[in-house]
Design a protein around this motif. Sequence first.
Motif, short mmCIF file in Angstrom:
data_model
loop_
_atom_site.label_atom_id
_atom_site.label_comp_id
_atom_site.label_asym_id
_atom_site.label_seq_id
_atom_site.Cartn_x
_atom_site.Cartn_y
_atom_site.Cartn_z
N GLU A 13 0.84 -1.20 0.00
CA GLU A 13 0.00 0.00 0.00
C GLU A 13 0.87 1.25 0.00
O GLU A 13 1.82 1.35 0.78
CB GLU A 13 -0.93 0.01 1.22
CG GLU A 13 -1.85 -1.20 1.28
CD GLU A 13 -2.71 -1.22 2.53
OE1 GLU A 13 -2.67 -0.23 3.29
OE2 GLU A 13 -3.41 -2.23 2.75
N MET A 14 0.53 2.18 -0.89
CA MET A 14 1.24 3.45 -0.98
C MET A 14 0.34 4.55 -0.43
O MET A 14 -0.81 4.70 -0.86
CB MET A 14 1.60 3.77 -2.44
CG MET A 14 2.38 5.07 -2.61
SD MET A 14 4.10 4.90 -2.09
CE MET A 14 4.66 6.59 -2.08
N TYR A 15 0.85 5.34 0.52
CA TYR A 15 0.09 6.44 1.12
C TYR A 15 0.77 7.76 0.78
O TYR A 15 1.86 8.05 1.25
CB TYR A 15 0.00 6.25 2.64
CG TYR A 15 -0.93 5.12 3.03
CD1 TYR A 15 -2.26 5.37 3.32
CD2 TYR A 15 -0.48 3.80 3.06
CE1 TYR A 15 -3.13 4.33 3.67
CE2 TYR A 15 -1.33 2.75 3.39
CZ TYR A 15 -2.65 3.02 3.70
OH TYR A 15 -3.50 2.00 4.02
N ASN A 16 0.10 8.55 -0.05
CA ASN A 16 0.67 9.78 -0.58
C ASN A 16 -0.13 10.97 -0.04
O ASN A 16 -1.36 11.00 -0.15
CB ASN A 16 0.60 9.75 -2.11
CG ASN A 16 1.41 10.85 -2.77
OD1 ASN A 16 1.58 11.93 -2.20
ND2 ASN A 16 1.90 10.59 -3.96
N ALA A 17 0.57 11.95 0.54
CA ALA A 17 -0.10 13.15 1.05
C ALA A 17 -0.64 14.01 -0.08
O ALA A 17 -1.51 14.87 0.15
CB ALA A 17 0.86 13.97 1.91
N GLY A 18 -0.13 13.81 -1.29
CA GLY A 18 -0.60 14.55 -2.45
C GLY A 18 -1.70 13.82 -3.18
O GLY A 18 -2.27 12.85 -2.69
N GLY A 19 -1.98 14.30 -4.42
CA GLY A 19 -3.10 13.73 -5.16
C GLY A 19 -2.74 13.09 -6.48
O GLY A 19 -3.64 12.72 -7.24
N VAL A 20 -1.44 12.95 -6.78
CA VAL A 20 -1.03 12.34 -8.04
C VAL A 20 0.13 11.37 -7.82
O VAL A 20 0.87 11.49 -6.84
CB VAL A 20 -0.61 13.41 -9.08
CG1 VAL A 20 -1.79 14.30 -9.45
CG2 VAL A 20 0.54 14.25 -8.54
N VAL A 21 0.28 10.43 -8.75
CA VAL A 21 1.38 9.47 -8.69
C VAL A 21 2.71 10.16 -8.94
O VAL A 21 3.69 9.93 -8.24
CB VAL A 21 1.17 8.34 -9.72
CG1 VAL A 21 2.41 7.44 -9.79
CG2 VAL A 21 -0.04 7.51 -9.35
N PHE A 22 2.73 11.04 -9.94
CA PHE A 22 3.96 11.75 -10.30
C PHE A 22 3.56 13.06 -10.93
O PHE A 22 2.55 13.15 -11.64
CB PHE A 22 4.81 10.91 -11.26
CG PHE A 22 6.23 11.37 -11.39
CD1 PHE A 22 7.13 11.18 -10.35
CD2 PHE A 22 6.68 11.99 -12.55
CE1 PHE A 22 8.46 11.60 -10.45
CE2 PHE A 22 8.00 12.41 -12.66
CZ PHE A 22 8.89 12.21 -11.61
N GLY A 23 4.34 14.11 -10.69
CA GLY A 23 3.97 15.45 -11.10
C GLY A 23 4.04 15.73 -12.58
O GLY A 23 3.45 16.70 -13.06
N VAL A 24 4.77 14.91 -13.35
CA VAL A 24 4.86 15.11 -14.80
C VAL A 24 4.00 14.04 -15.47
O VAL A 24 4.32 12.85 -15.41
CB VAL A 24 6.33 15.00 -15.27
CG1 VAL A 24 6.43 15.27 -16.76
CG2 VAL A 24 7.21 15.98 -14.49
N PRO A 25 2.89 14.42 -16.11
CA PRO A 25 1.92 13.45 -16.62
C PRO A 25 2.48 12.39 -17.56
O PRO A 25 1.98 11.25 -17.58
CB PRO A 25 0.91 14.35 -17.35
CG PRO A 25 1.01 15.68 -16.67
CD PRO A 25 2.46 15.82 -16.30
#
Length: 527
Positions: free
Chosen positions: A304-316
């Motif tokens: 499980e990956m828990y990210n405080a942000g809203g995207v997997v990576f900032g460059v689409p």
Amino acid sequence: MSKQLDNDISVSGQINEAMIRQLAEQGIKTIINNRPDAEEGGQPGNAALQSVAESLGVKWVYLPLIAGQKPDPVLAQNYRKAIDEMPKPVHVFCRTGRRSEMIHQAAQNLTLQRPTPKSFDVVIVGAGTAGISVATSLLKRDASLDIVLIDPSPTHDYQAAWTLVGAGEYMQTATRKPMAELIPKGVKWIAKAVTGFLPVENKVALEDGSTVGYDQLVVCPGLKLNWAAIEGLPEALGKNGVTSNYRYDLAPYTWELVQKIRGGRALFTQPAMPIKCAGAPQKAMYLSCSNWEEKGVLNNIDVEMYNAGGVVFGVPTFVPPLMEYIKRYNAKLNFMHDLVKVDGPSKTATFEVTAADGSKTVVERKFDMIHVVPPQVAPDFVANSPLANSAGWVDVDQHTMQHVKFANVFSLGDAGSMPNAKTTAAIRKQAPIVANNIVRMRKGMKPLAEYDGYGACPLTVEKGKVVLAEFSYGGKLAPTFPLNPAVPRRLNWMLKKHVFPALYWFGALKGHEWLTKCATQADKAKA
């Protein structure tokens, strides 16, 4: 009740408006407030007291010291400056008078020590990747420069390889060298901590109370890994399945856990941006999963990956290939989940979850292994200085990396306010630009070289393959090679594991500026 510290200085506990009037009647010309506002209910505010004092013709100086802290050299120097320059007699106060006495004594000690003033053409704060690289780039342009690096660390780390250490693919000891071996020939090294900046005076304050003067200042001390921002984390690290590749001593523990776990739940966390290498939290997950896949136990592990942000990576562009690996490893993504607490003995992680409407809830997850990436902020002595912006970073122009207020100050690397990815690759591009602009300034010319925001993140999606993400400001792709950058390649793995470390130790730190042309506005206009 007040008492005399010397013929011209008296001290007392908290004063109020009536006492200010009494002090003015007694002939006091200056009042120094050493107490921070709002320490307790009913405390008179600094602004209100200052207004009363100034209405009576009494000068006012606000030099607060938090209760329980000791006065640092910058505070002591500012106090000494106020005592020397303000009209006398002077009255100082805090809650009880004790802090004011401590500050007065610290200022006296500075005066008694009388450290020998030092001054250099260029002072560089921080001898990490950015500091050493910019020092060598400066010498390459002007070998006559008198340069000093200030950094208390006895060692220098190649942090970019810690991800590989955590995957059993790189030797921990190969990522660290003695600092003394890396200081460029002809550059001086002061192995002391910086405590503050005095940009109006062109000086840097050191932990021993001395100051170092400069013509130009380069601020690049890196950033602060704020482990303490997560409740329970500092004491949990290194045992009970709690690890992080963001620390030299913990990366081997990541590999130990990966080898041991054959079932259960593995959590991987990522804090809010900005952080060092935004892809590193995921790299730990991908390489761990790749190992478990190879051992035939991946299906027994809930990843499980828990990210405080809203995207997997900032460059689409790089999201689709990453999502393919996330599906392959059957990893569950959890966005807007910020790690706030770790309980090592009970193996429980607590997350604050932010919903679309801004409401927040708290969830707990048990784990057998958790790889934690801490929140990251500017070092305290930077964040609390005149050089910082509201977020704490050195406030510079994102292209020239020159300070927006103090023209002879520059910053690069993780401590700068540039909105680029904080990576080693970014520094490789930044160092020649800062060096070029400093040399031009010393010749009376304006800085022209500009940084385009280049950064690179070798995303180790599996053992033996890497997606080499290279981009500049705005997420614009900036590939070095004429290949599709979104394709995982074994070539990129060889670069990450073998070529990049060699280029780091024997290239960037030695002043070689391969593929780092300094672009200017004129160059861009021609393009």
